[in-house]
Design a protein around this motif. Structure first.
Motif, short mmCIF file in Angstrom:
data_model
loop_
_atom_site.label_atom_id
_atom_site.label_comp_id
_atom_site.label_asym_id
_atom_site.label_seq_id
_atom_site.Cartn_x
_atom_site.Cartn_y
_atom_site.Cartn_z
N ALA A 1 88.82 27.23 15.73
CA ALA A 1 88.42 26.32 14.64
C ALA A 1 89.59 25.41 14.27
CB ALA A 1 87.96 27.11 13.43
N ALA B 1 89.67 22.75 16.63
CA ALA B 1 88.45 21.97 16.43
C ALA B 1 88.60 20.98 15.28
CB ALA B 1 87.28 22.91 16.15
N ASN C 1 87.07 17.44 16.08
CA ASN C 1 85.88 16.98 15.38
C ASN C 1 85.66 17.75 14.07
OD1 ASN C 1 83.33 16.01 14.62
ND2 ASN C 1 82.70 15.79 16.75
N VAL D 1 84.05 16.78 11.46
CA VAL D 1 82.68 16.65 10.93
C VAL D 1 81.80 17.75 11.50
CG1 VAL D 1 80.62 15.19 10.96
CG2 VAL D 1 82.85 14.17 10.52
N ARG D 2 81.87 17.95 12.82
CA ARG D 2 81.04 18.98 13.43
C ARG D 2 81.39 20.36 12.88
NH1 ARG D 2 76.49 20.38 14.46
NH2 ARG D 2 75.92 19.01 16.20
N LEU D 3 82.67 20.59 12.66
CA LEU D 3 83.10 21.89 12.14
C LEU D 3 82.44 22.16 10.79
CD1 LEU D 3 85.03 24.17 13.00
CD2 LEU D 3 86.76 23.15 11.56
N GLU D 4 82.43 21.17 9.91
CA GLU D 4 81.80 21.34 8.60
C GLU D 4 80.31 21.59 8.76
OE1 GLU D 4 82.88 21.14 5.27
OE2 GLU D 4 85.00 21.09 5.83
N TYR D 5 79.69 20.92 9.74
CA TYR D 5 78.25 21.09 9.96
C TYR D 5 77.93 22.42 10.65
CZ TYR D 5 76.48 16.72 8.13
OH TYR D 5 76.10 15.71 7.28
N LEU D 6 78.95 23.13 11.08
CA LEU D 6 78.73 24.49 11.58
C LEU D 6 78.87 25.50 10.44
CD1 LEU D 6 80.61 24.65 15.02
CD2 LEU D 6 78.19 24.26 14.57
N GLY D 7 79.19 25.01 9.26
CA GLY D 7 79.34 25.91 8.12
C GLY D 7 80.76 26.40 7.93
N VAL D 8 81.71 25.76 8.62
CA VAL D 8 83.10 26.20 8.53
C VAL D 8 83.89 25.22 7.67
CG1 VAL D 8 85.20 26.71 9.83
CG2 VAL D 8 82.97 27.24 10.81
N SER D 9 84.66 25.75 6.74
CA SER D 9 85.47 24.89 5.89
C SER D 9 86.77 24.52 6.61
CB SER D 9 85.80 25.64 4.58
OG SER D 9 86.91 25.04 3.96
N SER E 1 89.81 25.56 4.45
CA SER E 1 90.20 26.98 4.54
C SER E 1 90.87 27.28 5.87
CB SER E 1 88.98 27.88 4.39
OG SER E 1 88.30 27.62 3.22
N THR E 2 90.33 26.68 6.92
CA THR E 2 90.90 26.89 8.26
C THR E 2 92.35 26.41 8.29
OG1 THR E 2 88.71 26.51 9.21
CG2 THR E 2 90.57 26.36 10.72
#
Lengths: 318, 248
Positions: A183, A186, A190, A192-200, A203-204
């Motif tokens: 992540a 990532a 990208n 944007v895609r990371l946020e759309y996977l539900g990952v902050s 926080s990462t």
């Protein structure tokens, strides 16, 4: 995998044996490992596309934490000093990271620089607490209750540092291979895609920033105990620039990269000071140019050739 | 038990005085495959952005099932079951295709696993099964950034589907894909979504695609829903013919 483990073990063995042949190398390599830890912290953030131009502040915080614990709190045990310094540095990493990881690109770089210069100024001006520009002395600590001579302690510190390279290097390797580590890279490719996977992404990055500060803190503590003195210059911006240079020179694709870069720079520095003191910066500059043109994955690229790693597509380069 | 999966009520949002959503009401039932059509700039993608939290409405509400999601962040909405594929595919271009899918699976299962590897047997098996379903199995080890556009679209949908969403939002799934590839791509998507029981809402300009694959069409014009119904009926509506089909 097995071959890379063998090459890593061989490299650590060479590191362990080198001072036996050339005793002066023990101090040089101890400092190289200390800075290697801080450069590894910088390399972690580079994986997310973030350049920290102030990471030496955590190196300094680790060093000053060791000095404060020894002088003010009366903690003299060597292991406690290293563990405590790492924890304090990680704490400040998370604290500063709370707002720093909200920023990207040049803003992240410059804000890190700004905070580090505040730390530098505090260390320089708060004379009563930090010793000002004179810094603080760090006495030789005890080892599980035993008092050692400085030379014996330096030997112990050196081999402890090598064990820490292996141990923490392995843990960071596991982290980078984990979902959280993926992540992190990532975020760079990208967000944007990371946020759309539900990952902050925040926080990462905060996790990575805390880990990178802890690594720099380990390095700072090792340096403080080895040198026996801490100075505000540990946090100066040129030191942060040196850490970025080390990470880039060594390569960020693997754990070994920043350590390779650090050992290379410290040895070049030591030799250059003895034989070509005026040309030290030029030698480093030329070395960097050679790496950029011929080793796009840094000195770590040489390590990869040695272990015969095939495809490197998709992994971060300089 | 209600069959309503997504409900938008009186959504309003404007950009510099231009209303992209002007009191929009829309309901989507479980199992439906609904198309949104409309001229460029009519607010179709804005509606997807409102449903996924990318932008927030000035007023109005969005419900997913019985939970209101109006002011949630994209990551919170993703965790509640809305996944999205983009007009320009959003992939981790430095990772392989299978790593992209495994990262989505890990996100669903909980990303806070700092010392267990991403590439583990159960994640890989699930990712490869999903890639097989979307005809991407042969490209599993390809770096995502090097895929051709049609395959990138499929990979983007695969990543979204790896979240096991209740609702999948697709923004122009066939844009940028050659005329010959459009129907095979949609056939593959439909097969996968039916196999996984996914409800879908897709924005599309291609009327042939809409007529062939949508259960229901919602016609967008100037930030409002102009008409909605079965594709064959909607395409006969003179207002739709004049305002949308002629320019869509």
């Amino acid at each position: 995998m097995k071959r890379s483990a063998l090459v890593t073990a061989a490299a650590l063995l060479i590191l362990a044996l080198a001072p036996l042949a050339l005793p002066f190398l023990q101090f040089v390599l101890t400092i190289a490992i200390a800075k290697g830890f801080a450069a590894l912290g910088v390399a972690l953030l580079l994986r997310a596309g973030l350049i920290s131009l102030g990471h030496a502040m955590f190196y300094a915080i680790g060093a000053y934490a060791a000095a404060f614990m020894a002088t003010t709190l009366g903690i003299t045990d060597f292991a406690l000093l290293i563990i405590g310094s790492t924890a304090i540095s990680a704490f400040f990493g998370v604290l500063f990271g709370l707002f720093l990881v909200r920023y990207r690109a040049i803003f992240f770089a410059m804000l890190n620089l700004a905070v580090s210069m505040v730390i530098y100024a505090l260390a320089s001006k708060l004379y009563g607490i930090t010793g000002g520009t004179d810094g603080l002395r760090v006495a030789v600590p005890t080892v599980f209750g035993m008092t050692l001579e400085k030379s014996s302690f330096d030997g112990l510190l050196y081999y402890t540092a090598i064990v820490l390279v292996a141990l923490l290097g392995y843990l960071v390797h596991r982290y980078l291979k984990s979902p959280l580590g993926h992540a992190l890279s990532a975020v760079h490719s990208n967000e944007v895609r990371l946020e759309y996977l539900g990952v902050s992404a925040w926080s990462t990055l905060l996790t990575a920033y805390g880990i990178s500060a802890a690594l720099a803190g380990v390095g700072g503590a090792i340096a403080a105990l080895s040198i026996g003195h801490v100075l505000p210059e540990f946090a100066f911006w040129t030191e942060s620039g040196h850490l970025v240079l080390t990470a880039v020179l060594g390569g960020i694709a693997g754990i070994a990269g920043p350590f390779l870069g650090s050992v290379f720079l410290e040895i070049v520095h030591t030799v250059a000071v003895g034989y070509a003191a005026e040309a030290w910066n030029m030698i480093v500059g030329i070395a960097l140019l050679v790496v950029i043109f011929f080793l796009p994955r840094g000195l770590f690229g040489l390590f990869e050739r040695l272990v015969g790693r095939k495809s490197t597509d998709g992994e971060p380069t300089l | 038990m209600s069959d309503v999966l997504l409900k938008a009520e009186n959504l309003e949002v404007a950009f510099g005085g231009v209303k992209a959503a002007d009191g929009v009401n829309l309901t989507l039932n479980k199992g439906e495959f609904v198309a949104i059509i409309g001229p460029n700039g009519s607010g179709k993608t804005t509606f997807l952005n409102l449903c996924t939290g990318y932008i927030r409405p000035v007023s109005g509400h969005v419900w997913l099932g019985d939970k209101e999601i109006t002011r949630m962040a994209p990551r919170q909405i993703a965790r509640r079951g809305i996944a999205r594929a983009f007009q320009i595919p959003q992939l981790f271009t430095d990772h392989t295709v299978v790593e992209n899918v495994m990262l989505a699976i890990a996100s669903r299962e909980g990303i806070w696993q700092a010392l267990r590897p991403l590439d583990r047997r159960e994640y890989r098996a699930e990712a490869l099964e999903l890639l097989e379903l979307l005809n991407l199995r042969d490209h599993a080890e390809t770096i995502a950034g090097t895929l051709p556009e049609g395959l990138r679209k499929l990979a983007d949908v695969t990543v979204a589907m790896a979240l096991r969403p209740q609702l999948l939002l697709l923004d122009e799934p066939t844009s940028g894909v050659s005329a010959l590839e459009r129907f095979p791509l949609m056939d593959t998507l439909m097969k996968a979504m039916k196999a996984r029981g996914v409800t879908a809402l897709f924005v599309e300009h291609d009327m042939e695609i809409v007529e062939n694959y949508a259960d229901r069409v919602v016609v967008w014009n100037a930030g409002t829903v102009m008409a909605e119904g079965a594709p064959a009926e909607v395409m006969k509506d003179p207002r739709v013919l004049e305002n949308v089909v002629g320019v869509a």
